[in-house]
Design a protein around this motif. Structure first.
Motif, mmCIF file in Angstrom:
data_model
loop_
_atom_site.group_PDB
_atom_site.id
_atom_site.type_symbol
_atom_site.label_atom_id
_atom_site.label_comp_id
_atom_site.label_asym_id
_atom_site.label_seq_id
_atom_site.Cartn_x
_atom_site.Cartn_y
_atom_site.Cartn_z
ATOM 1 N N THR A 195 4.720 3.855 10.297
ATOM 2 C CA THR A 195 6.251 3.604 10.802
ATOM 3 C C THR A 195 6.187 3.112 12.317
ATOM 4 O O THR A 195 5.023 3.157 13.136
ATOM 5 N N GLU A 196 7.047 2.693 12.841
ATOM 6 C CA GLU A 196 7.538 2.325 14.077
ATOM 7 C C GLU A 196 6.846 3.244 15.187
ATOM 8 O O GLU A 196 6.513 3.121 16.079
ATOM 9 N N ALA A 197 6.978 4.758 14.834
ATOM 10 C CA ALA A 197 6.512 5.886 15.685
ATOM 11 C C ALA A 197 5.090 6.149 15.481
ATOM 12 O O ALA A 197 4.466 7.269 16.119
ATOM 13 N N GLY A 198 4.283 5.364 14.622
ATOM 14 C CA GLY A 198 2.862 5.307 14.589
ATOM 15 C C GLY A 198 2.488 6.550 13.520
ATOM 16 O O GLY A 198 1.246 7.038 13.463
ATOM 17 N N GLU A 199 3.339 7.187 12.642
ATOM 18 C CA GLU A 199 3.220 8.055 11.547
ATOM 19 C C GLU A 199 2.884 7.162 10.237
ATOM 20 O O GLU A 199 3.283 6.105 10.201
ATOM 21 N N TRP A 200 1.928 7.980 9.411
ATOM 22 C CA TRP A 200 1.416 7.417 8.124
ATOM 23 C C TRP A 200 1.982 8.091 7.015
ATOM 24 O O TRP A 200 1.360 9.024 6.712
ATOM 25 N N PRO A 201 3.332 7.775 6.547
ATOM 26 C CA PRO A 201 3.859 8.650 5.679
ATOM 27 C C PRO A 201 3.416 8.291 4.220
ATOM 28 O O PRO A 201 3.991 9.039 3.228
ATOM 29 N N GLY A 202 2.875 7.207 4.195
ATOM 30 C CA GLY A 202 2.297 6.868 2.477
ATOM 31 C C GLY A 202 1.809 5.591 2.297
ATOM 32 O O GLY A 202 1.249 5.022 3.411
ATOM 33 N N GLU A 203 1.861 5.075 1.198
ATOM 34 C CA GLU A 203 1.008 3.585 0.870
ATOM 35 C C GLU A 203 2.020 2.930 -0.399
ATOM 36 O O GLU A 203 2.678 3.643 -1.012
ATOM 37 N N VAL A 204 1.447 1.687 -0.214
ATOM 38 C CA VAL A 204 2.280 1.045 -1.386
ATOM 39 C C VAL A 204 0.846 0.675 -2.448
ATOM 40 O O VAL A 204 -0.085 0.221 -1.653
ATOM 41 N N LEU A 205 0.765 0.876 -3.774
ATOM 42 C CA LEU A 205 -0.366 0.366 -4.400
ATOM 43 C C LEU A 205 0.080 -0.272 -5.666
ATOM 44 O O LEU A 205 1.183 -0.430 -6.057
ATOM 45 N N VAL A 206 -0.727 -1.384 -5.734
ATOM 46 C CA VAL A 206 -0.564 -2.616 -6.766
ATOM 47 C C VAL A 206 -1.613 -2.389 -7.750
ATOM 48 O O VAL A 206 -2.846 -2.598 -7.546
ATOM 49 N N PHE A 207 -1.258 -2.141 -9.167
ATOM 50 C CA PHE A 207 -2.078 -1.898 -10.059
ATOM 51 C C PHE A 207 -2.303 -3.153 -11.009
ATOM 52 O O PHE A 207 -1.204 -3.702 -11.371
ATOM 53 N N THR A 208 -3.142 -3.134 -11.729
ATOM 54 C CA THR A 208 -3.405 -4.273 -12.840
ATOM 55 C C THR A 208 -4.057 -3.497 -13.803
ATOM 56 O O THR A 208 -4.773 -2.640 -13.698
ATOM 57 N N GLN A 209 -3.927 -4.089 -15.106
ATOM 58 C CA GLN A 209 -4.604 -3.855 -16.139
ATOM 59 C C GLN A 209 -5.260 -5.109 -17.045
ATOM 60 O O GLN A 209 -4.382 -5.919 -17.168
ATOM 61 N N GLY A 210 -6.334 -5.042 -16.938
ATOM 62 C CA GLY A 210 -7.072 -6.245 -17.612
ATOM 63 C C GLY A 210 -6.837 -7.143 -16.655
ATOM 64 O O GLY A 210 -7.053 -8.584 -17.465
ATOM 65 N N GLY A 211 -6.751 -7.269 -15.679
ATOM 66 C CA GLY A 211 -6.610 -8.364 -14.617
ATOM 67 C C GLY A 211 -5.189 -8.846 -14.585
ATOM 68 O O GLY A 211 -4.928 -9.947 -13.853
ATOM 69 N N TYR A 212 -4.262 -8.410 -15.060
ATOM 70 C CA TYR A 212 -2.951 -8.727 -14.735
ATOM 71 C C TYR A 212 -1.933 -7.712 -14.113
ATOM 72 O O TYR A 212 -2.195 -6.568 -14.435
#
Length: 120
Positions: A75-92
């Motif tokens: 965040t702008e305040a320097g907090e770490w509230p979470g993440e974004v994950l991108v998943f693939t299956q078989g390369g897609y």
């Protein structure tokens, strides 16, 4: 990246699939062929994709389900509230997940998009 995806999903994919990493390059080639099959109903913004796999080559991620991208959110305040994950299956590309680590800060795809943009 594409007109067929909702703007928030397309923007976040563009932000996290940056750089010259061969996996990211291959996954960026898949984005124009993506659609959103469904989205999480809790409001987080997680999106599950449809993809015309005949139109593109798989990314070199290996078989099975793989976390191809992990982007921690700050965040702008320097907090770490979470993440974004991108998943693939078989390369897609398979789905984009928005994860919250905090009970105090609402983590949505819209917020993730804002925090990811502020890193650039």
């Amino acid at each position: 990246m594409t007109g067929s995806l909702p703007a928030d999903v397309a923007d976040v994919l563009e932000l996290v699939l940056d750089g010259d990493d061969p996996v990211h390059v291959a996954l960026r080639r898949q984005v124009p062929h993506l659609g959103v099959r469904t989205r999480c109903t809790c409001g987080c913004g997680t999106a599950f994709f449809t993809l015309d796999a005949d139109a593109v080559e798989p990314a070199p991620t290996g078989p099975g389900t793989v976390v191809a991208v992990e982007a921690q959110l700050v965040t702008e305040a320097g907090e770490w509230p979470g993440e974004v994950l991108v998943f693939t299956q078989g390369g897609y590309l398979s789905w984009l997940e928005v994860c919250s680590w905090s009970d105090d800060i609402e983590v949505t795809l819209s917020a993730a998009r804002r925090w990811l943009r502020s890193r650039c």
